[in-house]
Motif scaffolding. Structure first.
Motif, mmCIF file in Angstrom:
data_model
loop_
_atom_site.group_PDB
_atom_site.id
_atom_site.type_symbol
_atom_site.label_atom_id
_atom_site.label_comp_id
_atom_site.label_asym_id
_atom_site.label_seq_id
_atom_site.Cartn_x
_atom_site.Cartn_y
_atom_site.Cartn_z
ATOM 1 N N LEU A 170 0.819 -1.218 0.000
ATOM 2 C CA LEU A 170 0.000 0.000 0.000
ATOM 3 C C LEU A 170 0.850 1.264 0.000
ATOM 4 O O LEU A 170 0.609 2.177 -0.780
ATOM 5 N N SER A 171 1.847 1.320 0.872
ATOM 6 C CA SER A 171 2.674 2.529 0.968
ATOM 7 C C SER A 171 3.524 2.726 -0.282
ATOM 8 O O SER A 171 3.706 3.861 -0.736
ATOM 9 N N ASP A 172 4.062 1.639 -0.821
ATOM 10 C CA ASP A 172 4.878 1.748 -2.039
ATOM 11 C C ASP A 172 4.067 2.361 -3.174
ATOM 12 O O ASP A 172 4.529 3.281 -3.862
ATOM 13 N N TRP A 173 2.846 1.848 -3.373
ATOM 14 C CA TRP A 173 2.007 2.374 -4.434
ATOM 15 C C TRP A 173 1.564 3.801 -4.150
ATOM 16 O O TRP A 173 1.449 4.624 -5.064
ATOM 17 N N SER A 174 1.344 4.103 -2.891
ATOM 18 C CA SER A 174 0.984 5.470 -2.519
ATOM 19 C C SER A 174 2.084 6.431 -2.953
ATOM 20 O O SER A 174 1.816 7.476 -3.558
ATOM 21 N N ASN A 175 3.325 6.081 -2.663
ATOM 22 C CA ASN A 175 4.466 6.922 -3.039
ATOM 23 C C ASN A 175 4.621 7.015 -4.549
ATOM 24 O O ASN A 175 4.853 8.106 -5.093
ATOM 25 N N ILE A 232 12.113 10.836 -15.919
ATOM 26 C CA ILE A 232 12.073 11.884 -14.901
ATOM 27 C C ILE A 232 12.007 11.257 -13.512
ATOM 28 O O ILE A 232 12.682 11.698 -12.585
ATOM 29 N N GLY A 233 11.186 10.209 -13.374
ATOM 30 C CA GLY A 233 11.016 9.542 -12.079
ATOM 31 C C GLY A 233 12.162 8.631 -11.708
ATOM 32 O O GLY A 233 12.309 8.270 -10.541
ATOM 33 N N LYS A 234 12.967 8.260 -12.685
ATOM 34 C CA LYS A 234 14.111 7.354 -12.513
ATOM 35 C C LYS A 234 13.772 6.188 -11.581
ATOM 36 O O LYS A 234 12.969 5.355 -11.908
ATOM 37 N N SER A 235 14.365 6.134 -10.401
ATOM 38 C CA SER A 235 14.238 4.967 -9.522
ATOM 39 C C SER A 235 13.024 5.028 -8.594
ATOM 40 O O SER A 235 12.907 4.219 -7.679
ATOM 41 N N LYS A 236 12.106 5.945 -8.826
ATOM 42 C CA LYS A 236 10.944 6.072 -7.944
ATOM 43 C C LYS A 236 9.893 4.992 -8.194
ATOM 44 O O LYS A 236 8.984 4.824 -7.403
ATOM 45 N N PHE A 237 10.014 4.282 -9.320
ATOM 46 C CA PHE A 237 8.994 3.313 -9.690
ATOM 47 C C PHE A 237 9.585 1.908 -9.771
ATOM 48 O O PHE A 237 10.627 1.708 -10.383
ATOM 49 N N ARG A 251 -3.983 8.315 -20.635
ATOM 50 C CA ARG A 251 -4.560 8.592 -19.321
ATOM 51 C C ARG A 251 -3.572 9.264 -18.362
ATOM 52 O O ARG A 251 -3.852 9.381 -17.183
ATOM 53 N N ILE A 252 -2.444 9.735 -18.849
ATOM 54 C CA ILE A 252 -1.458 10.398 -17.984
ATOM 55 C C ILE A 252 -2.078 11.623 -17.316
ATOM 56 O O ILE A 252 -1.798 11.928 -16.165
ATOM 57 N N GLY A 253 -2.965 12.299 -18.009
ATOM 58 C CA GLY A 253 -3.592 13.508 -17.476
ATOM 59 C C GLY A 253 -4.456 13.278 -16.249
ATOM 60 O O GLY A 253 -4.758 14.222 -15.517
ATOM 61 N N VAL A 254 -4.872 12.031 -15.993
ATOM 62 C CA VAL A 254 -5.716 11.762 -14.821
ATOM 63 C C VAL A 254 -4.921 11.170 -13.660
ATOM 64 O O VAL A 254 -5.513 10.729 -12.673
ATOM 65 N N LEU A 255 -3.600 11.197 -13.747
ATOM 66 C CA LEU A 255 -2.787 10.668 -12.646
ATOM 67 C C LEU A 255 -3.098 11.329 -11.297
ATOM 68 O O LEU A 255 -3.181 10.623 -10.284
ATOM 69 N N PRO A 256 -3.307 12.642 -11.229
ATOM 70 C CA PRO A 256 -3.650 13.235 -9.926
ATOM 71 C C PRO A 256 -4.945 12.647 -9.340
ATOM 72 O O PRO A 256 -5.020 12.371 -8.143
ATOM 73 N N GLN A 257 -5.940 12.422 -10.194
ATOM 74 C CA GLN A 257 -7.197 11.852 -9.716
ATOM 75 C C GLN A 257 -7.029 10.381 -9.329
ATOM 76 O O GLN A 257 -7.645 9.921 -8.364
ATOM 77 N N ILE A 258 -6.197 9.643 -10.066
ATOM 78 C CA ILE A 258 -5.924 8.254 -9.709
ATOM 79 C C ILE A 258 -5.270 8.210 -8.330
ATOM 80 O O ILE A 258 -5.673 7.444 -7.456
ATOM 81 N N SER A 259 -4.267 9.055 -8.138
ATOM 82 C CA SER A 259 -3.566 9.101 -6.856
ATOM 83 C C SER A 259 -4.513 9.479 -5.720
ATOM 84 O O SER A 259 -4.507 8.863 -4.650
ATOM 85 N N GLN A 260 -5.351 10.465 -5.955
ATOM 86 C CA GLN A 260 -6.291 10.930 -4.931
ATOM 87 C C GLN A 260 -7.283 9.824 -4.566
ATOM 88 O O GLN A 260 -7.553 9.583 -3.381
ATOM 89 N N HIS A 261 -7.847 9.153 -5.561
ATOM 90 C CA HIS A 261 -8.814 8.090 -5.279
ATOM 91 C C HIS A 261 -8.127 6.917 -4.588
ATOM 92 O O HIS A 261 -8.696 6.315 -3.668
ATOM 93 N N TYR A 262 -6.921 6.599 -4.999
ATOM 94 C CA TYR A 262 -6.159 5.527 -4.347
ATOM 95 C C TYR A 262 -5.960 5.858 -2.863
ATOM 96 O O TYR A 262 -6.139 4.999 -1.994
ATOM 97 N N GLU A 263 -5.583 7.097 -2.564
ATOM 98 C CA GLU A 263 -5.361 7.507 -1.170
ATOM 99 C C GLU A 263 -6.646 7.380 -0.362
ATOM 100 O O GLU A 263 -6.616 6.998 0.809
ATOM 101 N N HIS A 264 -7.764 7.679 -0.995
ATOM 102 C CA HIS A 264 -9.053 7.532 -0.324
ATOM 103 C C HIS A 264 -9.307 6.061 0.017
ATOM 104 O O HIS A 264 -9.696 5.735 1.143
ATOM 105 N N LEU A 265 -9.074 5.175 -0.933
ATOM 106 C CA LEU A 265 -9.254 3.741 -0.698
ATOM 107 C C LEU A 265 -8.300 3.233 0.384
ATOM 108 O O LEU A 265 -8.688 2.448 1.255
ATOM 109 N N LYS A 266 -7.068 3.703 0.335
ATOM 110 C CA LYS A 266 -6.060 3.310 1.326
ATOM 111 C C LYS A 266 -6.474 3.772 2.723
ATOM 112 O O LYS A 266 -6.367 3.011 3.690
#
Length: 178
Positions: free
Chosen positions: A25-30, A65-70, A86-101
């Motif tokens: 969970l934390s890895d994906w959150s980051n 850009i993210g290099k070793s972050k992924f 779907r790169i443009g919806v990454l902020p919403q994906i992250s936000q919804h994921y955090e809600h589920l977490k």
């Protein structure tokens, strides 16, 4: 906005299920947070939807850009998002994921809107009070809105507690009109 949230939800839910299954969970959150931050850089925003830049090029640029972050799964996820435009919806994906977490961890999200900046002591007292009321941990985000005149408005899920001066004045005005 609603369309982006609708598009993002299935991706966030799929990642959440994968993260639960692999106990990451934390890895994906980051990773999602980092990817969302990268996608919001002005130079990247200009490339999203640009017909001169292929989906594969955009995905590889994000990874560079993210290099070793992924990790490998994160890299695959970003490439798949790029491929599906779907790169443009990454902020919403992250936000919804955090809600589920947060839900999984038994945490409630609260928005505290205050007329003035709150010091850490005031915020701790308010959060502790909310945690007792809801019998769950509270993840509070604070916003300042001077139009409240004084006091706070607290939003937890679909419940709203209005303890602002503006709210009390509006209630008083309504009562006087009756």
């Amino acid at each position: 906005m609603a369309e982006a949230v609708t598009v993002a939800r299935p991706y966030a839910e799929a990642v959440y299920k994968l993260a639960i299954a692999k106990n990451k969970l934390s890895d994906w959150s980051n990773m999602l947070s980092d990817a969302a931050d990268i996608s919001q850089q002005e130079q990247i925003k200009e490339l999203i939807g640009n017909p001169v830049v292929s989906a594969k090029q955009l995905g590889e640029l994000l990874l560079e850009i993210g290099k070793s972050k992924f990790n490998q799964e994160g890299r695959n996820f970003l490439l798949m998002l790029a491929e599906n435009n779907r790169i443009g919806v990454l902020p919403q994906i992250s936000q919804h994921y955090e809600h589920l977490k947060s839900q999984h961890e038994g945490m409630l999200e609260a928005t505290i809107i205050s007329a003035f900046e709150m010091d850490s002591g005031q915020l701790k007292k308010l959060v502790a009070s909310l945690e007792r009321k809801f019998d769950r941990k509270i993840d509070a985000k604070v916003q300042v809105n001077p139009e409240l005149i004084g006091g706070v408005i607290v939003e937890v899920g679909d419940e709203i507690f209005d303890a602002s001066i503006r709210g009390k004045l509006q209630a008083m005005a309504s009562a006087l009109k009756s």
